[in-house]
Design a protein around this motif. Structure first.
Motif, PDB file in Angstrom:
ATOM      1  N   HIS A   1       0.825  -1.204   0.000  1.00 29.66           N
ATOM      2  CA  HIS A   1       0.000   0.000   0.000  1.00 29.66           C
ATOM      3  C   HIS A   1       0.863   1.259   0.000  1.00 29.66           C
ATOM      4  O   HIS A   1       0.511   2.262  -0.644  1.00 29.66           O
ATOM      5  CB  HIS A   1      -0.944   0.005   1.208  1.00 29.66           C
TER       6      HIS A   1
ATOM      7  N   LEU B   1       0.628   3.954  -2.969  1.00 33.05           N
ATOM      8  CA  LEU B   1       0.392   5.370  -2.706  1.00 33.05           C
ATOM      9  C   LEU B   1       1.469   6.238  -3.344  1.00 33.05           C
ATOM     10  O   LEU B   1       1.188   7.339  -3.838  1.00 33.05           O
ATOM     11  CB  LEU B   1       0.335   5.610  -1.191  1.00 33.05           C
TER      12      LEU B   1
ATOM     13  N   ILE C   1       0.599   6.452  -6.983  1.00 36.92           N
ATOM     14  CA  ILE C   1      -0.519   7.369  -7.189  1.00 36.92           C
ATOM     15  C   ILE C   1      -0.049   8.818  -7.057  1.00 36.92           C
ATOM     16  O   ILE C   1      -0.417   9.682  -7.861  1.00 36.92           O
ATOM     17  CB  ILE C   1      -1.639   7.065  -6.185  1.00 36.92           C
TER      18      ILE C   1
ATOM     19  N   ARG D   1      -0.217  11.629  -9.957  1.00 32.96           N
ATOM     20  CA  ARG D   1      -0.918  12.894  -9.767  1.00 32.96           C
ATOM     21  C   ARG D   1       0.030  14.074  -9.943  1.00 32.96           C
ATOM     22  O   ARG D   1      -0.342  15.094 -10.544  1.00 32.96           O
ATOM     23  CB  ARG D   1      -1.550  12.932  -8.376  1.00 32.96           C
TER      24      ARG D   1
ATOM     25  N   MET E   1      -7.524  12.370 -12.255  1.00 30.29           N
ATOM     26  CA  MET E   1      -7.159  11.937 -10.900  1.00 30.29           C
ATOM     27  C   MET E   1      -7.610  10.506 -10.650  1.00 30.29           C
ATOM     28  O   MET E   1      -6.892   9.697 -10.062  1.00 30.29           O
ATOM     29  CB  MET E   1      -7.799  12.883  -9.877  1.00 30.29           C
ATOM     30  N   ALA E   2      -8.822  10.166 -11.112  1.00 32.78           N
ATOM     31  CA  ALA E   2      -9.293   8.790 -10.982  1.00 32.78           C
ATOM     32  C   ALA E   2      -8.420   7.831 -11.783  1.00 32.78           C
ATOM     33  O   ALA E   2      -8.121   6.717 -11.334  1.00 32.78           O
ATOM     34  CB  ALA E   2     -10.748   8.690 -11.439  1.00 32.78           C
TER      35      ALA E   2
ATOM     36  N   ASP F   1      -5.301   7.140  -9.860  1.00 33.65           N
ATOM     37  CA  ASP F   1      -5.550   6.154  -8.805  1.00 33.65           C
ATOM     38  C   ASP F   1      -5.582   4.740  -9.380  1.00 33.65           C
ATOM     39  O   ASP F   1      -5.011   3.813  -8.797  1.00 33.65           O
ATOM     40  CB  ASP F   1      -6.874   6.463  -8.106  1.00 33.65           C
ATOM     41  N   SER F   2      -6.244   4.563 -10.524  1.00 34.96           N
ATOM     42  CA  SER F   2      -6.320   3.229 -11.140  1.00 34.96           C
ATOM     43  C   SER F   2      -4.932   2.742 -11.545  1.00 34.96           C
ATOM     44  O   SER F   2      -4.592   1.572 -11.345  1.00 34.96           O
ATOM     45  CB  SER F   2      -7.239   3.269 -12.362  1.00 34.96           C
TER      46      SER F   2
ATOM     47  N   GLY G   1      -2.064   3.619 -10.238  1.00 32.35           N
ATOM     48  CA  GLY G   1      -1.260   3.313  -9.063  1.00 32.35           C
ATOM     49  C   GLY G   1      -1.678   2.034  -8.374  1.00 32.35           C
ATOM     50  O   GLY G   1      -0.834   1.250  -7.922  1.00 32.35           O
ATOM     51  N   MET G   2      -3.001   1.773  -8.304  1.00 35.18           N
ATOM     52  CA  MET G   2      -3.492   0.576  -7.624  1.00 35.18           C
ATOM     53  C   MET G   2      -3.290  -0.694  -8.448  1.00 35.18           C
ATOM     54  O   MET G   2      -3.545  -1.790  -7.953  1.00 35.18           O
ATOM     55  CB  MET G   2      -4.976   0.743  -7.304  1.00 35.18           C
TER      56      MET G   2
END
Length: 529
Positions: free
Chosen positions: A85, A89, A92, A96, A124-125, A128-129, A131-132
């Motif tokens: 995690h 992060l 992400i 960003r 931004m979404a 996140d995708s 990075g995850m």
């Protein structure tokens, strides 16, 4: 240490953190599979030894192995969550940061409004995708591969090569099915849901306008159609997932049975060991379907991130306009009116003394707003703010307020403003006549304010920056004549700020002002000297 080396060091640290998290995930899953297989073998061996008349079975070493696997599993799972995690992060945050770096680098695009809130939210979404994907895609694939190799070697060493080959073949088949399962199902469903949510929010926000247009029934029908499409997308995605899960389950069952049946050792403990170890591997392999969907979503997000960003319009760029800003004022030259202007191809220029005003006037489509955007961008590149003041502050015709209070919006310009100071500035703009204070809620995008109130709120926020150059597009839109004269009087009496405004018509109060430089742009005018 130079600033250019810092991103490289941060990148290496992020990659090291991700690699460490993957190793911990592999250790945790290997420990889980080992615990499952060894526990089954141990229980079976104890049962067989208890049924025998004379048995020399020793439980000490196997029980120690079970405890070791259990401890490794707990420690590995806890550590992998922390590390993975943290690595996700960081990815992400890097995505960003890169997004905002590109937005900041395309200053012209920001001024033209091409970096919209919707584009930034979507980007931004996507960040996140992307990075995850480390947790949702890379980790399941790496763990499945390592677990399969370890189980195949363990089964081959403990029994024979036959069951090991069957297990490897079963995992390969499940991986192929997972890869061929449409990975965009979830993305299509999310896209449909996002469209529906955006329309519902817009409908609630603009219900008065919709009702006045008599468009409620049409909107209801369109919203119902979107709900139907969402249900259809959900059902289709559910059917695809169900078929994939059923297929992989049947393959897994057949693989476990075939693996255990092909073992050369006839004793029950070996049979249980092979069956349980194969079951653990295949249970992990079932996650490949979700990993395939996550991979497809991450790839699509990455493509959008790389392609996201506004395309520059055909308006002049900062490099095509010579501008300067000194203690005495500002000036520009060699400005070529763009193709969308009424008189394209004309070259313009002007100088404005410090504390004076340049009025850009002309009818709609003459190029006033385009000139103001180009001038603001050029002046930002030409000079930096002096004495801690910003070089340029601009108020566009379609400026934006964030949901919150007037105070929270104005403090974006000056964080040190108090409520009393904001109330005083509101009174200067005669906004207190409408009962507006620093604590007044503006609603989504400022929809609780009238058009004239919004223009003055935008203007007051820009004045709070105390810039060297203030550029305002149509400052009197939505204002009555008395309030418009008052606002223009404020702009005409800023001794330390050079003001550039665009107006359709120059009022009498500015016609007679000696410090006003007119730059007409319509078809009856001449170029400024």
């Amino acid at each position: 240490m130079s600033s250019s080396r810092r991103p490289d060091i941060r990148g290496r640290r992020a990659r090291s953190l991700a690699a460490g998290g993957l190793m911990l995930a592999v250790v945790a899953e290997l420990s889980s599979a080992g615990l499952l297989g060894l526990s089954g073998w141990f229980i079976s061996s104890c049962a067989v030894a208890g049924a025998a008349t004379f048995s020399s079975f020793s439980y000490i070493a196997p029980s120690g192995g079970v405890r070791a696997f259990a401890m490794a599993r707990v420690a590995g799972n806890y550590s992998k969550r922390l590390v993975l995690h943290a690595a996700a992060l960081r990815r992400i945050a890097a995505a960003r940061a890169g997004l905002f770096d590109r937005a900041a680098a395309t200053e012209r695009a920001q001024e033209d409004g091409l970096w919209s809130g919707e584009l930034l939210d979507r980007s931004m979404a996507d960040a996140d995708s992307a990075g995850m994907a480390l947790i949702e895609c890379t980790t399941p694939v790496a763990v499945t591969a390592a677990l399969t190799v370890g189980a195949v070697l363990a089964i081959a060493a403990s029994t024979s090569i036959g069951p090991a080959v069957v297990l490897a073949a079963g995992v390969v088949v499940m991986a192929v099915i997972a890869h061929r399962t449409p990975g965009t199902a979830r993305e299509a469903e999310q896209h449909t849901r996002k469209e529906l949510r955006a329309e519902l929010v817009t409908a609630v926000d603009a219900w008065t306008e919709i009702a006045s247009l008599g468009a409620a029934e049409q909107l209801a029908a369109r919203t119902t159609a979107r709900f139907t499409r969402l249900d259809t997308a959900r059902e289709g995605a559910g059917r695809r997932r169900h078929r994939a899960a059923l297929t992989t389950g049947l393959i897994g069952t057949a693989t476990v049975t075939a693996t255990a049946a092909t073992g050369s050792a006839p004793d029950a403990p070996a049979f249980v060991f092979v069956a349980l170890l194969s079951l653990g591997v295949l249970a992990q392999a079932e996650q490949l379907a979700n990993a395939a969907e996550a991979r497809a979503a991450a790839k699509a997000a990455h493509r959008r991130l790389m392609a996201s960003g506004p395309h520059s319009p055909s308006a002049p760029t900062a490099a095509e306009m010579r501008s300067w800003s000194t203690e005495q004022g500002i000036g520009f030259a060699d400005y070529l009116l763009p193709p969308m202007a009424l008189r394209p191809g004309r070259v313009l220029g002007a100088t404005v003394a410090r504390g004076a005003m340049l009025v850009v006037t002309g009818r709609s489509g003459s190029g006033k707003s385009t000139l103001l955007r180009a001038l603001g961008s050029s002046l930002r590149h030409a000079t930096e703010g002096r004495d801690g003041r910003p070089a340029v502050a601009a108020v566009a015709a379609d400026d934006h307020l964030f949901a919150g209070t007037l105070g929270s919006n104005w403090r974006l310009a000056d964080a040190a403003l108090t409520d009393d100071e904001i109330d005083e500035r509101l009174a200067e703009l005669r906004l207190n006549d409408s009962g507006l204070t620093a604590t007044t809620s503006v609603g989504p995008a400022g929809r609780q304010l009238s058009g004239g109130e919004l223009r003055r709120v935008y203007l007051g926020r820009a004045l709070a920056r105390n810039p060297h150059v203030l550029i305002v597009d149509e400052p009197t839109t939505g204002l009555d004549d008395r309030t418009a004269r008052h606002v223009l009087g404020i702009l005409a009496n800023l001794p330390d700020t050079t003001v550039v405004i665009a107006l359709h018509d120059v009022p009498v109060c500015l016609e007679s002002a000696g410090h006003v430089t007119r730059l007409p742009l319509d078809h009856t005018s001449q170029e400024a000297p």
